[in-house]
Design a protein around this motif. Structure first.
Motif, PDB file in Angstrom:
ATOM      1  N   THR A 271       1.082 -13.676  -0.148  1.00 46.74           N
ATOM      2  CA  THR A 271       0.949 -13.849  -1.605  1.00 46.74           C
ATOM      3  C   THR A 271       1.683 -15.108  -2.070  1.00 46.74           C
ATOM      4  O   THR A 271       1.795 -15.363  -3.257  1.00 46.74           O
ATOM      5  CB  THR A 271       1.543 -12.631  -2.352  1.00 46.74           C
TER       6      THR A 271
ATOM      7  N   ASP B 191       3.014 -19.287  -2.243  1.00 46.19           N
ATOM      8  CA  ASP B 191       2.454 -20.561  -2.704  1.00 46.19           C
ATOM      9  C   ASP B 191       1.785 -21.354  -1.572  1.00 46.19           C
ATOM     10  O   ASP B 191       0.686 -21.887  -1.719  1.00 46.19           O
ATOM     11  CB  ASP B 191       3.644 -21.354  -3.286  1.00 46.19           C
ATOM     12  N   LEU B 192       2.424 -21.384  -0.426  1.00 44.38           N
ATOM     13  CA  LEU B 192       1.884 -22.171   0.694  1.00 44.38           C
ATOM     14  C   LEU B 192       0.556 -21.589   1.185  1.00 44.38           C
ATOM     15  O   LEU B 192      -0.390 -22.326   1.476  1.00 44.38           O
ATOM     16  CB  LEU B 192       2.903 -22.203   1.841  1.00 44.38           C
TER      17      LEU B 192
ATOM     18  N   ARG C   3      -2.108 -22.568  -1.432  1.00 45.41           N
ATOM     19  CA  ARG C   3      -2.447 -23.994  -1.576  1.00 45.41           C
ATOM     20  C   ARG C   3      -2.949 -24.625  -0.279  1.00 45.41           C
ATOM     21  O   ARG C   3      -3.741 -25.555  -0.302  1.00 45.41           O
ATOM     22  CB  ARG C   3      -1.241 -24.789  -2.101  1.00 45.41           C
TER      23      ARG C   3
ATOM     24  N   VAL D  54       9.722  -7.284   5.451  1.00 44.16           N
ATOM     25  CA  VAL D  54      10.111  -7.804   6.768  1.00 44.16           C
ATOM     26  C   VAL D  54      11.198  -6.983   7.462  1.00 44.16           C
ATOM     27  O   VAL D  54      11.273  -6.953   8.676  1.00 44.16           O
ATOM     28  CB  VAL D  54      10.542  -9.296   6.718  1.00 44.16           C
TER      29      VAL D  54
ATOM     30  N   VAL E 164       7.044 -17.575   5.213  1.00 51.78           N
ATOM     31  CA  VAL E 164       8.132 -16.964   4.430  1.00 51.78           C
ATOM     32  C   VAL E 164       9.396 -17.788   4.666  1.00 51.78           C
ATOM     33  O   VAL E 164       9.414 -18.651   5.554  1.00 51.78           O
ATOM     34  CB  VAL E 164       8.393 -15.503   4.877  1.00 51.78           C
TER      35      VAL E 164
HETATM   36  P1  NAD Z   1       6.878 -18.370  -1.748  1.00 52.45           P
HETATM   37  O1  NAD Z   1       8.207 -17.953  -2.301  1.00 52.45           O
HETATM   38  O2  NAD Z   1       5.815 -18.780  -2.689  1.00 52.45           O
HETATM   39  O3  NAD Z   1       6.288 -17.138  -0.903  1.00 52.45           O
HETATM   40  C1  NAD Z   1       7.076 -16.387  -0.071  1.00 52.45           C
HETATM   41  C2  NAD Z   1       6.280 -15.211   0.488  1.00 52.45           C
HETATM   42  O4  NAD Z   1       7.200 -14.415   1.231  1.00 52.45           O
HETATM   43  C3  NAD Z   1       5.635 -14.295  -0.540  1.00 52.45           C
HETATM   44  O5  NAD Z   1       4.353 -13.914  -0.082  1.00 52.45           O
HETATM   45  C4  NAD Z   1       6.560 -13.066  -0.542  1.00 52.45           C
HETATM   46  O6  NAD Z   1       5.880 -11.850  -0.851  1.00 52.45           O
HETATM   47  C5  NAD Z   1       7.023 -13.060   0.886  1.00 52.45           C
HETATM   48  N1  NAD Z   1       8.298 -12.342   1.039  1.00 52.45           N
HETATM   49  C6  NAD Z   1       9.500 -12.635   0.485  1.00 52.45           C
HETATM   50  N2  NAD Z   1      10.410 -11.707   0.845  1.00 52.45           N
HETATM   51  C7  NAD Z   1       9.778 -10.836   1.658  1.00 52.45           C
HETATM   52  C8  NAD Z   1      10.166  -9.657   2.343  1.00 52.45           C
HETATM   53  N3  NAD Z   1      11.427  -9.161   2.278  1.00 52.45           N
HETATM   54  N4  NAD Z   1       9.245  -9.002   3.084  1.00 52.45           N
HETATM   55  C9  NAD Z   1       7.974  -9.468   3.159  1.00 52.45           C
HETATM   56  N5  NAD Z   1       7.541 -10.564   2.537  1.00 52.45           N
HETATM   57  C10 NAD Z   1       8.438 -11.227   1.785  1.00 52.45           C
HETATM   58  O7  NAD Z   1       7.182 -19.466  -0.632  1.00 52.45           O
HETATM   59  P2  NAD Z   1       6.180 -20.588  -0.075  1.00 52.45           P
HETATM   60  O8  NAD Z   1       6.263 -21.776  -0.946  1.00 52.45           O
HETATM   61  O9  NAD Z   1       4.852 -19.978   0.164  1.00 52.45           O
HETATM   62  O10 NAD Z   1       6.873 -21.004   1.297  1.00 52.45           O
HETATM   63  C11 NAD Z   1       6.814 -20.214   2.468  1.00 52.45           C
HETATM   64  C12 NAD Z   1       7.543 -20.933   3.597  1.00 52.45           C
HETATM   65  O11 NAD Z   1       6.937 -22.183   3.847  1.00 52.45           O
HETATM   66  C13 NAD Z   1       9.011 -21.239   3.311  1.00 52.45           C
HETATM   67  O12 NAD Z   1       9.714 -21.173   4.530  1.00 52.45           O
HETATM   68  C14 NAD Z   1       8.994 -22.692   2.856  1.00 52.45           C
HETATM   69  O13 NAD Z   1      10.207 -23.337   3.134  1.00 52.45           O
HETATM   70  C15 NAD Z   1       7.880 -23.228   3.715  1.00 52.45           C
HETATM   71  N6  NAD Z   1       7.205 -24.391   3.162  1.00 52.45           N
HETATM   72  C16 NAD Z   1       6.542 -24.335   1.984  1.00 52.45           C
HETATM   73  C17 NAD Z   1       5.864 -25.463   1.513  1.00 52.45           C
HETATM   74  C18 NAD Z   1       5.072 -25.411   0.234  1.00 52.45           C
HETATM   75  O14 NAD Z   1       4.388 -26.406  -0.035  1.00 52.45           O
HETATM   76  N7  NAD Z   1       5.086 -24.357  -0.532  1.00 52.45           N
HETATM   77  C19 NAD Z   1       5.912 -26.642   2.246  1.00 52.45           C
HETATM   78  C20 NAD Z   1       6.606 -26.684   3.458  1.00 52.45           C
HETATM   79  C21 NAD Z   1       7.241 -25.546   3.901  1.00 52.45           C
END
Ligand code: NAD
Length: 488
Positions: A12, A14-15, A18, A88, A120
């Motif tokens: 669910t 952002d990554l 997108r 998790v 995550v």
């Molecule tokens: P986000 O906060 O939008 O999403 C995090 C996800 O983790 C959600 O689906 C949430 O439900 C899940 N989550 C959180 N706690 C949880 C738990 N206890 N049990 C199960 N699920 C859980 O983060 P994001 O932007 O999607 O980023 C995800 C990863 O990718 C991170 O490690 C971030 O550093 C990395 N990242 C993101 C981007 C980006 O463009 N968004 C770019 C590079 C790296």
């Protein structure tokens, strides 16, 4: 391709929205997904399968590089998506998931190949790996792979601990660490361009190259990532991973027909040959900067310490320029200047190779229009390769005129980095991923910089937003008789 179950933690997030769903969709359109492909999206909140599928469709409509036109194709793609609640830390959730995945695999009657994608926060990586192992999810009749996102550690020690925790469940060859710069089409071309064009291959060393400049600048500021960024800074967020990976991709000397293992080995050799800094002399080859208030695209913007959720007295770095030396047969004597910053004048990632001018000293034409030959790789936002030459000015035959050979590719026709990388991981090809030894060596190289920053041994230069960074970064090159190319 064999059947694959794609298990996505953070479905669910952002990554996923997108990048991951649009990448899978474009791979599907290009027929690069196996016939039997199923996705289990995992998250904490309750969501029905139809609602999850509707969310995936929404993300495709917003972010896919190819427009979603064919409804039948869309339906075929989306019906393989299922959603399950999984926290998790809850062991029971993994067991339930395993039963469902096994049922699905039995229905298909194929080998179980599972790809676990951790989208995550990195604080969860260790727990997830342990639970995958303990629950039996990691026991497959085919293969299993783990895809993880950056950041991989906060320093050398934490990166080692993180790697240790993953290795409980996955072998190194099963781990695919995403560095999305390695997925960019131009970066994937560098090795082939170098090794399959004798004109480049012949020139690719210290006999002909004067210096190499690698820049990755953004115009945006810290945006909504204050909490993470103020602890990371440009050195951890960009330099340790993306910038050093670009350096490795550019400087490896590989035989033709490279394999995964060749590339891994050659990158390690480059990192091992990088001249190590000592924290006392970091200040002579590293420039630390932080953006102050300024103007971006005609609009005033605040300085870093006035951004929401950034402490007023933060000395975090938003810019780094560094001079590096590779002490090996090919590169001894060639300075590599690497810089990256936020709130810069221009958004651009590019590599400039400046060639030597042996004729300058030996009485060749002395014309003020004459420039060094440059080979330029624009990596983003547009993809372009250009070669800068000198020719005769037809209007004024006494004079030299610059001439550019230019190749330009429209971004919309190119696969996105995530498409390339997810496609490679599904095929088990780790060429364009960050392997553990490189990650470890990169942290090792960066460690004295972190220490020197921490102990304030390096001055923090404030630069106005919308500029090319602190003037100290220009002086770093001026000392060697060079300047940054293409700074307007
Ligand atoms: P986000 O906060 O939008 O999403 C995090 C996800 O983790 C959600 O689906 C949430 O439900 C899940 N989550 C959180 N706690 C949880 C738990 N206890 N049990 C199960 N699920 C859980 O983060 P994001 O932007 O999607 O980023 C995800 C990863 O990718 C991170 O490690 C971030 O550093 C990395 N990242 C993101 C981007 C980006 O463009 N968004 C770019 C590079 C790296």
């Amino acid at each position: 391709m064999e059947a694959i179950t794609f298990v996505l933690f953070g479905a669910t997030g952002d990554l996923a929205k997108r990048k991951i769903y649009p990448a899978l969709y474009n791979l599907f359109i290009d027929q690069k997904l196996p016939e039997s492909f199923s996705v289990f999206g995992l998250g904490r909140r309750e969501l029905s399968d139809p609602d999850f599928q509707a969310n995936v469709e929404k993300s495709l409509r917003m972010f896919s590089r190819r427009k979603v036109i064919d409804q039948e194709n869309l339906q075929k793609f989306i019906e393989v998506f299922r959603y399950r609640v999984l926290d998790v830390g809850h062991k029971e959730d993994y067991k339930t998931l395993l039963q469902e995945i096994e049922q699905q695999e039995q229905k298909l009657g194929t080998k179980s190949n599972r790809m676990f994608y951790l989208s995550v926060g990195p604080q969860f990586f260790g727990t997830i790996a342990a639970n995958i192992q303990e629950s039996g999810l990691g026991k497959t009749s085919g293969w299993k792979r783990l895809v993880i996102e950056k950041p991989f550690g906060h320093d050398l020690q934490s990166a080692r601990e993180l790697n240790e925790s993953l290795s409980i469940a996955f072998k190194e060859e099963e781990i695919f660490r995403i560095d999305h710069y390695l997925g960019k089409p131009m970066v994937q071309k560098l090795e082939v361009l170098q090794n399959n064009n004798p004109v480049f291959k012949a020139l690719w060393d210290n006999r002909y190259i004067a210096n190499i400049q690698i820049t990755s600048n953004e115009t945006v500021g810290v945006e909504e990532r204050a909490g993470y960024y103020d602890q990371a800074g440009a050195v951890r967020d960009m330099f340790q991973n993306h910038m050093l990976q670009l350096l490795m991709m550019l400087t490896t000397h590989s035989p033709n027909n490279t394999t995964n293992d060749d590339v891994r080995e050659k990158k390690k050799i480059v990192m091992n040959s990088l001249e190590q800094l000592h924290k006392e002399d970091v200040k002579s080859s590293v420039i630390r900067g932080q953006y102050g208030a300024g103007v971006i695209d005609g609009n005033p913007v605040v300085g870093y310490t006035s951004e929401p959720n950034i402490p007023e007295d933060s000395s975090n770095d938003t810019f780094i320029a560094a001079k590096l030396k590779i002490d090996d047969y090919f590169w001894r004597g060639v300075p590599f200047y690497i810089r990256t910053g936020k709130r810069m004048k221009e958004k651009s990632t590019r590599i400039v190779i400046e060639f030597k001018e042996p004729l300058k000293k030996s009485g060749g034409t002395q014309d003020e229009n004459k420039k060094p030959n440059l080979l330029v790789f624009e990596i983003s936002p547009d993809e372009r390769i250009s070669l800068h030459l000198n020719t005769r000015d037809p209007q004024n035959k006494e004079k030299i005129k610059p001439m550019y050979i230019d190749f330009h590719e429209t971004q919309a026709n190119l696969p996105e980095a995530y498409e390339n990388l997810i496609g490679d991981a599904l095929n088990g090809d780790s060429t364009f991923f960050a392997h553990w030894e490189e990650v470890e060596l990169s942290w090792q190289w960066v460690e004295p910089i972190l220490e020197a920053y921490n102990e304030n041994l390096v001055p923090l230069h404030i630069y106005a937003a919308g500029t090319n960074g602190p003037s100290a970064s220009d002086e770093l090159l001026a000392q060697d008789g060079y300047h940054w190319w293409f700074d307007q």
